[in-house]
Write a protein that holds these residues in place. Structure first.
Motif, PDB file in Angstrom:
ATOM      1  N   HIS A 156       0.857  -1.190   0.000  1.00  0.00           N
ATOM      2  CA  HIS A 156       0.000   0.000   0.000  1.00  0.00           C
ATOM      3  C   HIS A 156       0.887   1.232   0.000  1.00  0.00           C
ATOM      4  O   HIS A 156       1.791   1.351   0.843  1.00  0.00           O
ATOM      5  N   ALA A 157       0.638   2.155  -0.918  1.00  0.00           N
ATOM      6  CA  ALA A 157       1.423   3.388  -1.009  1.00  0.00           C
ATOM      7  C   ALA A 157       0.514   4.604  -0.901  1.00  0.00           C
ATOM      8  O   ALA A 157      -0.630   4.590  -1.357  1.00  0.00           O
ATOM      9  N   ASN A 165       5.931   3.824  -9.713  1.00  0.00           N
ATOM     10  CA  ASN A 165       6.855   4.469  -8.775  1.00  0.00           C
ATOM     11  C   ASN A 165       6.087   4.880  -7.527  1.00  0.00           C
ATOM     12  O   ASN A 165       5.053   5.554  -7.629  1.00  0.00           O
ATOM     13  N   LEU A 166       6.571   4.477  -6.338  1.00  0.00           N
ATOM     14  CA  LEU A 166       5.785   4.602  -5.117  1.00  0.00           C
ATOM     15  C   LEU A 166       6.460   5.460  -4.048  1.00  0.00           C
ATOM     16  O   LEU A 166       7.680   5.453  -3.900  1.00  0.00           O
ATOM     17  N   VAL A 167       5.611   6.157  -3.293  1.00  0.00           N
ATOM     18  CA  VAL A 167       6.028   6.904  -2.110  1.00  0.00           C
ATOM     19  C   VAL A 167       5.140   6.463  -0.953  1.00  0.00           C
ATOM     20  O   VAL A 167       3.906   6.399  -1.094  1.00  0.00           O
ATOM     21  N   TYR A 168       5.753   6.114   0.171  1.00  0.00           N
ATOM     22  CA  TYR A 168       5.008   5.680   1.355  1.00  0.00           C
ATOM     23  C   TYR A 168       5.025   6.790   2.390  1.00  0.00           C
ATOM     24  O   TYR A 168       5.949   7.602   2.438  1.00  0.00           O
ATOM     25  N   ARG A 169       4.031   6.790   3.257  1.00  0.00           N
ATOM     26  CA  ARG A 169       3.911   7.853   4.248  1.00  0.00           C
ATOM     27  C   ARG A 169       4.153   7.324   5.653  1.00  0.00           C
ATOM     28  O   ARG A 169       3.472   6.422   6.119  1.00  0.00           O
ATOM     29  N   LYS A 170       5.167   7.864   6.306  1.00  0.00           N
ATOM     30  CA  LYS A 170       5.451   7.624   7.722  1.00  0.00           C
ATOM     31  C   LYS A 170       5.547   6.134   8.053  1.00  0.00           C
ATOM     32  O   LYS A 170       6.322   5.407   7.449  1.00  0.00           O
ATOM     33  N   THR A 171       4.748   5.637   9.016  1.00  0.00           N
ATOM     34  CA  THR A 171       4.901   4.271   9.513  1.00  0.00           C
ATOM     35  C   THR A 171       4.687   3.228   8.425  1.00  0.00           C
ATOM     36  O   THR A 171       5.222   2.114   8.507  1.00  0.00           O
ATOM     37  N   ALA A 172       3.931   3.565   7.391  1.00  0.00           N
ATOM     38  CA  ALA A 172       3.693   2.618   6.297  1.00  0.00           C
ATOM     39  C   ALA A 172       4.981   2.261   5.559  1.00  0.00           C
ATOM     40  O   ALA A 172       5.009   1.330   4.766  1.00  0.00           O
ATOM     41  N   ALA A 182      10.593  -8.149  -2.841  1.00  0.00           N
ATOM     42  CA  ALA A 182      10.801  -9.573  -2.526  1.00  0.00           C
ATOM     43  C   ALA A 182       9.716 -10.487  -3.056  1.00  0.00           C
ATOM     44  O   ALA A 182       9.706 -11.675  -2.741  1.00  0.00           O
ATOM     45  N   GLY A 183       8.803  -9.980  -3.843  1.00  0.00           N
ATOM     46  CA  GLY A 183       7.772 -10.819  -4.443  1.00  0.00           C
ATOM     47  C   GLY A 183       8.102 -11.133  -5.897  1.00  0.00           C
ATOM     48  O   GLY A 183       8.622 -10.279  -6.621  1.00  0.00           O
ATOM     49  N   LYS A 184       7.813 -12.342  -6.317  1.00  0.00           N
ATOM     50  CA  LYS A 184       7.976 -12.671  -7.737  1.00  0.00           C
ATOM     51  C   LYS A 184       7.093 -11.757  -8.579  1.00  0.00           C
ATOM     52  O   LYS A 184       7.449 -11.376  -9.700  1.00  0.00           O
ATOM     53  N   VAL A 185       5.920 -11.428  -8.031  1.00  0.00           N
ATOM     54  CA  VAL A 185       5.026 -10.423  -8.615  1.00  0.00           C
ATOM     55  C   VAL A 185       4.580  -9.515  -7.481  1.00  0.00           C
ATOM     56  O   VAL A 185       4.222 -10.000  -6.405  1.00  0.00           O
ATOM     57  N   THR A 186       4.608  -8.202  -7.698  1.00  0.00           N
ATOM     58  CA  THR A 186       4.146  -7.259  -6.682  1.00  0.00           C
ATOM     59  C   THR A 186       2.987  -6.438  -7.229  1.00  0.00           C
ATOM     60  O   THR A 186       3.074  -5.875  -8.329  1.00  0.00           O
ATOM     61  N   VAL A 187       1.910  -6.401  -6.453  1.00  0.00           N
ATOM     62  CA  VAL A 187       0.731  -5.607  -6.805  1.00  0.00           C
ATOM     63  C   VAL A 187       0.580  -4.522  -5.739  1.00  0.00           C
ATOM     64  O   VAL A 187       0.620  -4.810  -4.543  1.00  0.00           O
ATOM     65  N   ALA A 188       0.400  -3.290  -6.168  1.00  0.00           N
ATOM     66  CA  ALA A 188       0.306  -2.153  -5.243  1.00  0.00           C
ATOM     67  C   ALA A 188      -1.071  -1.514  -5.311  1.00  0.00           C
ATOM     68  O   ALA A 188      -1.678  -1.426  -6.386  1.00  0.00           O
ATOM     69  N   PRO A 201      11.745  12.723  -8.455  1.00  0.00           N
ATOM     70  CA  PRO A 201      12.507  11.467  -8.439  1.00  0.00           C
ATOM     71  C   PRO A 201      13.220  11.205  -7.120  1.00  0.00           C
ATOM     72  O   PRO A 201      13.394  10.042  -6.729  1.00  0.00           O
ATOM     73  N   ASP A 202      13.642  12.262  -6.428  1.00  0.00           N
ATOM     74  CA  ASP A 202      14.320  12.091  -5.143  1.00  0.00           C
ATOM     75  C   ASP A 202      13.384  11.580  -4.060  1.00  0.00           C
ATOM     76  O   ASP A 202      13.844  11.131  -3.005  1.00  0.00           O
ATOM     77  N   HIS A 203      12.077  11.646  -4.281  1.00  0.00           N
ATOM     78  CA  HIS A 203      11.101  11.227  -3.282  1.00  0.00           C
ATOM     79  C   HIS A 203      10.623   9.791  -3.486  1.00  0.00           C
ATOM     80  O   HIS A 203       9.959   9.232  -2.618  1.00  0.00           O
ATOM     81  N   ILE A 204      10.937   9.209  -4.634  1.00  0.00           N
ATOM     82  CA  ILE A 204      10.490   7.848  -4.932  1.00  0.00           C
ATOM     83  C   ILE A 204      11.228   6.853  -4.046  1.00  0.00           C
ATOM     84  O   ILE A 204      12.447   6.869  -3.953  1.00  0.00           O
ATOM     85  N   ILE A 205      10.464   5.975  -3.390  1.00  0.00           N
ATOM     86  CA  ILE A 205      11.042   4.969  -2.498  1.00  0.00           C
ATOM     87  C   ILE A 205      11.125   3.617  -3.200  1.00  0.00           C
ATOM     88  O   ILE A 205      12.151   2.939  -3.144  1.00  0.00           O
ATOM     89  N   THR A 206      10.050   3.208  -3.858  1.00  0.00           N
ATOM     90  CA  THR A 206      10.064   1.972  -4.651  1.00  0.00           C
ATOM     91  C   THR A 206       9.990   2.325  -6.131  1.00  0.00           C
ATOM     92  O   THR A 206       8.991   2.892  -6.587  1.00  0.00           O
ATOM     93  N   PRO A 207      11.026   2.020  -6.898  1.00  0.00           N
ATOM     94  CA  PRO A 207      10.974   2.274  -8.341  1.00  0.00           C
ATOM     95  C   PRO A 207       9.938   1.386  -9.019  1.00  0.00           C
ATOM     96  O   PRO A 207       9.696   0.242  -8.604  1.00  0.00           O
ATOM     97  N   GLY A 208       9.341   1.883 -10.073  1.00  0.00           N
ATOM     98  CA  GLY A 208       8.273   1.175 -10.761  1.00  0.00           C
ATOM     99  C   GLY A 208       8.682  -0.150 -11.367  1.00  0.00           C
ATOM    100  O   GLY A 208       7.814  -0.974 -11.674  1.00  0.00           O
ATOM    101  N   ILE A 209       9.984  -0.407 -11.524  1.00  0.00           N
ATOM    102  CA  ILE A 209      10.436  -1.675 -12.093  1.00  0.00           C
ATOM    103  C   ILE A 209       9.973  -2.858 -11.258  1.00  0.00           C
ATOM    104  O   ILE A 209       9.803  -3.962 -11.765  1.00  0.00           O
ATOM    105  N   TYR A 210       9.724  -2.633  -9.950  1.00  0.00           N
ATOM    106  CA  TYR A 210       9.302  -3.717  -9.069  1.00  0.00           C
ATOM    107  C   TYR A 210       7.801  -3.973  -9.109  1.00  0.00           C
ATOM    108  O   TYR A 210       7.335  -5.008  -8.623  1.00  0.00           O
TER     109      TYR A 210
END
Length: 233
Positions: A156-157, A165-172, A182-188, A201-210
């Protein structure tokens, strides 16, 4: 390639099967992929091994998969808020693999980084170390822990674009980012979905390649695990 799906059911289509391993992001009830969890429940898939910090609470988060008895085994670090979990475990209906919280986080990160195993001092001399390889480094004992991978990761982002490309907030941010790798397939599932280029771009935590698939959940419910308020005067 279009990664945006209309709903959770279509985003998970063809990915679910009995006996699979699923990583579910979030910390307590913060940042949990609840919409995707409901879709997993509705699919009827069973005998799941679920990797998550905890197992939600009764009737909320992963707790709904306990209610429907779709989880066979939990790999977790904390499960103290869920009575259904306790009842099923004590009745021998649910397996659990306990991990120190930092060890669990590192096992997930290692899996996503392609590291099959690592050594840590955490758990040496306790039940955590039973049956595991141990080695000595610089006069100190260390126990070997295996990296974790999943057939499917659900995260969840707070913010993301249509390329994943994902950004998470605080405790998330605690478990969602490493599980996304770490998933063979990741769904967000993403609360605020924007077009590519709208996120610094400096704020992206998970790149969209995943991220292989994603859904927009603009009205995500924010649950509170334990509400504490000050008494009125």
């Amino acid at each position: 390639m279009n990664k945006v799906y209309a709903d959770a059911r279509s985003a998970l289509a063809g990915l679910l099967k009995d006996g699979m391993t699923i990583m579910a992001g979030g910390f307590g009830l913060c940042g949990i992929p609840e919409t995707l969890i409901f879709a997993i429940r509705d699919s009827g898939v069973k005998n799941l091994t679920v990797v998550s910090n905890n197992c939600g609470i009764d009737g909320v988060g992963l707790g709904v998969l306990l209610d429907s008895r779709q989880i066979k085994k939990m790999i977790s670090s904390y499960v103290g808020e869920n009575k259904t979990f306790m009842q099923q475990y004590l009745a021998g209906e649910l397996e659990i693999e306990f991990n120190p919280q930092g060890t669990l986080a590192e096992r997930i990160r290692a899996g996503g980084a392609g590291i099959p195993a690592f050594f840590t001092k955490t758990g040496v001399g306790t039940q955590i170390a039973q049956g595991k390889d141990e080695r000595e480094f610089d006069g100190e004992r260390y126990v070997m822990e295996r990296g974790l991978l999943a057939d499917l990761s659900i995260v969840h982002a707070y913010l993301g674009d249509t390329e994943g490309n994902l950004v998470y907030r605080k405790t998330a941010r605690n478990f969602n980012p490493p599980m996304a790798t770490a998933g063979k397939v990741t769904v967000a599932e993403i609360e605020n979905l924007v077009e590519p280029g709208k996120i610094n771009p400096d704020h992206i935590i998970t790149p969209g390649i995943y991220i292989k698939r994603l859904i927009h959940v603009p009205n995500a419910t924010k649950h509170i695990e334990q509400r504490t308020v000050r008494k009125r005067a």
